[in-house]
Design a protein around this motif. Structure first.
Motif, short mmCIF file in Angstrom:
data_model
loop_
_atom_site.label_atom_id
_atom_site.label_comp_id
_atom_site.label_asym_id
_atom_site.label_seq_id
_atom_site.Cartn_x
_atom_site.Cartn_y
_atom_site.Cartn_z
N ASN B 34 0.82 -1.21 0.00
CA ASN B 34 0.00 0.00 0.00
C ASN B 34 0.85 1.26 0.00
OD1 ASN B 34 -2.22 -1.60 0.02
ND2 ASN B 34 -2.79 -1.21 2.15
N LEU B 35 1.96 1.20 0.74
CA LEU B 35 2.81 2.40 0.85
C LEU B 35 3.76 2.53 -0.33
CD1 LEU B 35 3.68 2.25 4.66
CD2 LEU B 35 2.01 3.73 3.52
N GLY B 36 3.71 1.57 -1.25
CA GLY B 36 4.56 1.64 -2.43
C GLY B 36 6.00 1.26 -2.18
N TRP B 37 6.30 0.56 -1.07
CA TRP B 37 7.67 0.12 -0.83
C TRP B 37 8.04 -1.04 -1.75
CZ3 TRP B 37 7.60 -0.40 5.26
CH2 TRP B 37 7.44 0.88 5.82
N ILE B 38 7.01 -1.73 -2.24
CA ILE B 38 7.24 -2.92 -3.05
C ILE B 38 6.66 -2.70 -4.44
CG2 ILE B 38 6.54 -5.35 -3.33
CD1 ILE B 38 6.63 -5.62 -0.31
N ASN B 39 7.38 -3.17 -5.45
CA ASN B 39 6.87 -3.14 -6.80
C ASN B 39 5.80 -4.22 -6.93
OD1 ASN B 39 6.35 -3.38 -9.50
ND2 ASN B 39 8.51 -3.46 -10.14
N THR B 40 4.53 -3.84 -6.99
CA THR B 40 3.44 -4.82 -6.95
C THR B 40 3.34 -5.63 -8.24
OG1 THR B 40 1.96 -3.02 -7.50
CG2 THR B 40 1.98 -3.76 -5.20
N THR B 41 4.04 -5.24 -9.27
CA THR B 41 4.08 -6.09 -10.46
C THR B 41 4.88 -7.36 -10.14
OG1 THR B 41 4.31 -4.02 -11.64
CG2 THR B 41 4.45 -6.04 -12.95
N LEU B 42 5.93 -7.19 -9.32
CA LEU B 42 6.76 -8.34 -8.95
C LEU B 42 6.22 -9.06 -7.73
CD1 LEU B 42 10.32 -6.83 -9.53
CD2 LEU B 42 8.96 -8.26 -11.06
N LEU B 43 5.76 -8.30 -6.74
CA LEU B 43 5.18 -8.93 -5.55
C LEU B 43 3.83 -8.29 -5.23
CD1 LEU B 43 5.37 -10.92 -3.22
CD2 LEU B 43 6.65 -9.21 -1.92
N PRO B 44 2.76 -8.87 -5.78
CA PRO B 44 1.44 -8.30 -5.57
C PRO B 44 1.03 -8.40 -4.11
CG PRO B 44 1.37 -10.12 -7.16
CD PRO B 44 2.72 -10.12 -6.55
N SER B 45 0.06 -7.59 -3.72
CA SER B 45 -0.34 -7.56 -2.31
C SER B 45 -1.08 -8.85 -1.95
CB SER B 45 -1.26 -6.38 -2.06
OG SER B 45 -2.52 -6.64 -2.65
N PRO B 46 -1.08 -9.21 -0.66
CA PRO B 46 -1.76 -10.45 -0.25
C PRO B 46 -3.24 -10.44 -0.60
CG PRO B 46 -0.95 -9.20 1.65
CD PRO B 46 -0.35 -8.59 0.44
N VAL B 47 -3.88 -9.29 -0.49
CA VAL B 47 -5.30 -9.23 -0.84
C VAL B 47 -5.50 -9.64 -2.30
CG1 VAL B 47 -7.27 -7.67 -1.17
CG2 VAL B 47 -5.83 -7.46 0.88
N ASN B 48 -4.65 -9.09 -3.15
CA ASN B 48 -4.70 -9.41 -4.57
C ASN B 48 -4.44 -10.91 -4.81
OD1 ASN B 48 -4.63 -9.44 -7.31
ND2 ASN B 48 -2.97 -7.92 -7.55
N VAL B 49 -3.41 -11.45 -4.11
CA VAL B 49 -3.05 -12.85 -4.29
C VAL B 49 -4.20 -13.77 -3.87
CG1 VAL B 49 -1.57 -14.71 -3.42
CG2 VAL B 49 -0.55 -12.53 -4.10
N PHE B 50 -4.77 -13.48 -2.69
CA PHE B 50 -5.83 -14.37 -2.21
C PHE B 50 -7.11 -14.23 -3.03
CE2 PHE B 50 -3.00 -14.68 1.45
CZ PHE B 50 -2.99 -16.05 1.57
N HIS B 51 -7.33 -13.02 -3.55
CA HIS B 51 -8.46 -12.84 -4.44
C HIS B 51 -8.27 -13.70 -5.71
CE1 HIS B 51 -11.81 -10.92 -6.46
NE2 HIS B 51 -11.03 -10.70 -7.52
N THR B 52 -7.05 -13.63 -6.24
CA THR B 52 -6.73 -14.43 -7.44
C THR B 52 -6.90 -15.92 -7.16
OG1 THR B 52 -5.08 -12.75 -7.97
CG2 THR B 52 -4.99 -14.82 -9.22
N LEU B 53 -6.38 -16.35 -6.00
CA LEU B 53 -6.47 -17.77 -5.63
C LEU B 53 -7.94 -18.19 -5.55
CD1 LEU B 53 -5.07 -20.37 -4.79
CD2 LEU B 53 -4.95 -19.52 -2.45
#
Lengths: 265, 261
Positions: B34-53
């Motif tokens: 959320n704070l933009g410390w991580i490039n979400t293209t490479l490491l998407p957020s957990p919410v995104n991951v679990f939604h995808t799963l």
């Protein structure tokens, strides 16, 4: 009936630290065990009494000599002579019933017949109700009872007992001694037992044989003429005490000798 | 206090600790995204991951891959068990066999199963073949080694007891030696299944066009990292349950064993 003849038995083992050297454990041992008698072999620890029992059981071959059972030379284990081990030797993966049925399974008996016989022996050793337990759920005394039932179920002619009560506490030991006497009197089997316990040997036996330090020779061979059936009170009688003392004196002298020779070495 | 069995009491006590540790990691991860410390293209957020799963499971598109991977691992693992237990048994009972077989095993054992990927593709082509082979090869060693040592460690008193009760060869093997070695064999099977699961994923990365390994590889190429991570989590969860199931089987099959599970 069956007679056990031990004829000029010698046994030597390779020394553990030196392959070429052999040490003599049993030195030309001969004696006979009469059918239906109860004989105890006593001896200082490490004197080779268990080795002799293993040879009679057929687990080991003698270096010299032979053993005849019922006139036949022994050349391997046989359910005519079953063994009761100090450490029970129960199959941990089988229930008490499964353990007792094992020898009957080896005989090829059908399942219902096996069960029937096993229940008879279960009853004989007062283990009814524990048939579905695994050995690790049993106390030492119950384990040995199960092992006795297992050894008896194949209807052997002789029973070989290797310090059968050595791992038990003294109360359990005394109770099991009486039970073994009762079983012996009702079944009339030949029993050869090994012990380091003089009291047990005198209490149970018709005859006691004492071994020397290795290479073992027979240093005492006496008949115990105490009346039967024997009850625990017999221990208080002077005749019992006299026999106990005479056997103990000889055994003690022998045990001290071995201790002494070890110290100077 | 509720009157619960001790088993459930410890479960109740441990559960909050587990949940808390998961929550800490996940919330740290989510905040970093959320704070933009991580490039979400490479490491998407957990919410995104679990939604995808969740989507992958609901639409059923991942189920085919799960089934494929599981069937591959089953076949390879069963083969490895049969071969491993048989060879372990034969080698442990015959000194001569041991002298012939152990040098071969000693030279094969240090080669990681992964190193067999290229050659297995050459041998079997793209498809099920490389997976079966790799799973079987990887799972074989723990199964073999445990069977071998399990049988060597059978207490001689049990063999003697069986012999003096009149047991012949067949009864001695099936009622005494194999059950006595069973706690070791089960431990070998459990480790073997873990290795097998690892191997099937590796094999599918390059040697197959289906299965969970292929699925995460394919989504890497299309840069759908949330699907890659969702696939990885699925692999982890299935591996976890495999281990749990083996523990349950172990308790059922060797109830007498005092070995800790």
């Amino acid at each position: 009936m069956q007679k056990i003849e031990i004829i000029n038995i010698s046994k030597s083992f390779h020394k553990t630290n030196n392959e070429s050297q052999e040490s003599l454990i049993l030195d030309d041992i001969s004696f006979e065990i009469q059918p239906g008698s109860l004989v105890n072999i006593l001896g200082p620890s490490g004197c080779g009494k268990t080795t002799l029992l293993n040879i009679i059981a057929g687990f080991l071959n003698p270096t010299k000599g032979e053993i005849r059972f019922d006139g036949e030379v022994i050349n391997g284990p046989n359910p005519k002579r079953t063994v009761i081990f100090q450490e029970y030797g129960l199959f941990d993966w089988k229930t008490v019933l499964g353990n007792i049925e094992f020898g009957l399974k080896a005989k090829g008996l059908p399942k219902n017949k096996r069960k029937e016989i096993a229940h008879h022996y279960l009853d004989l050793v007062h283990l009814t109700g524990s048939e579905n337990k695994y050995p690790n759920e049993l106390s030492g005394g119950m384990k040995q009872r199960a092992a006795i039932a297992r050894a008896l179920a194949v209807e052997p002619e002789g029973l070989l007992m290797d310090e059968p009560f050595g791992a038990l506490d003294s109360q359990t030991r005394n109770i099991l001694q009486d039970e073994i006497l009762e079983i012996w009197q009702t079944t009339g089997k030949t029993i050869l037992s090994i012990t380091h316990n003089v009291d047990e040997a005198v209490y149970l036996s018709d005859r006691i044989i004492v071994f020397s330090n290795p290479p073992a020779k027979i240093i005492l061979d006496i008949n115990i003429n105490l009346p039967r059936p024997r009850f625990p009170e017999i221990r208080l009688e002077s005749k019992f005490k006299d026999i106990y003392d005479s056997v103990w004196q000889i055994l003690r002298k022998e045990a001290l000798k071995s201790k002494f020779s070890k110290t100077i070495r | 206090m509720l009157n619960l069995k001790p088993k459930y009491k410890t479960l109740l006590k441990q559960t909050p600790q587990k949940v808390i540790s998961y929550l800490i990691v996940l919330s740290f991860w989510q905040t970093a995204c959320n704070l933009g410390w991580i490039n979400t293209t490479l490491l998407p957020s957990p919410v995104n991951v679990f939604h995808t799963l969740f989507q992958l499971v609901v639409t059923g598109s991942i189920l085919g891959d799960i089934f494929t991977s599981l069937s591959r691992v089953s076949i390879g693992f069963i083969l490895a068990s049969l071969i491993g237990i048989t060879i372990g048994f034969v080698v442990s009972t015959s000194e001569r066999c041991k002298n012939y077989v152990s040098p071969i095993i000693e030279i094969l054992r240090p080669i990681p199963p992964v190193a067999f990927v290229p050659i297995s593709i050459l041998w079997f082509g793209i498809g099920n073949g490389p997976s079966y082979f790799l799973v079987c090869f990887g799972a074989f060693f723990p199964i073999f080694t445990n069977t071998f040592f399990g049988i060597l460690s059978v207490n001689p008193i049990h063999k003697n007891a069986a012999l003096c009760l009149g047991a012949r060869r067949k009864l001695l093997i099936f009622d005494v030696i194999l059950p006595a070695a069973m706690p070791y064999i089960m431990a070998g099977l459990k480790t073997g299944l873990g290795v097998a699961w690892f191997c099937v994923i590796v094999a599918e990365l390059v040697g197959a066009q289906s299965g969970l390994g292929y699925m995460i590889q394919l989504n890497r190429l299309t840069l759908q990292s949330e699907k890659v991570i969702a696939g990885m989590i699925t692999i982890g969860i299935i591996g976890y349950f495999m281990n749990r199931i083996m523990t349950i089987i172990q308790k059922k099959l060797v109830p007498w064993s005092t070995k800790a599970f």
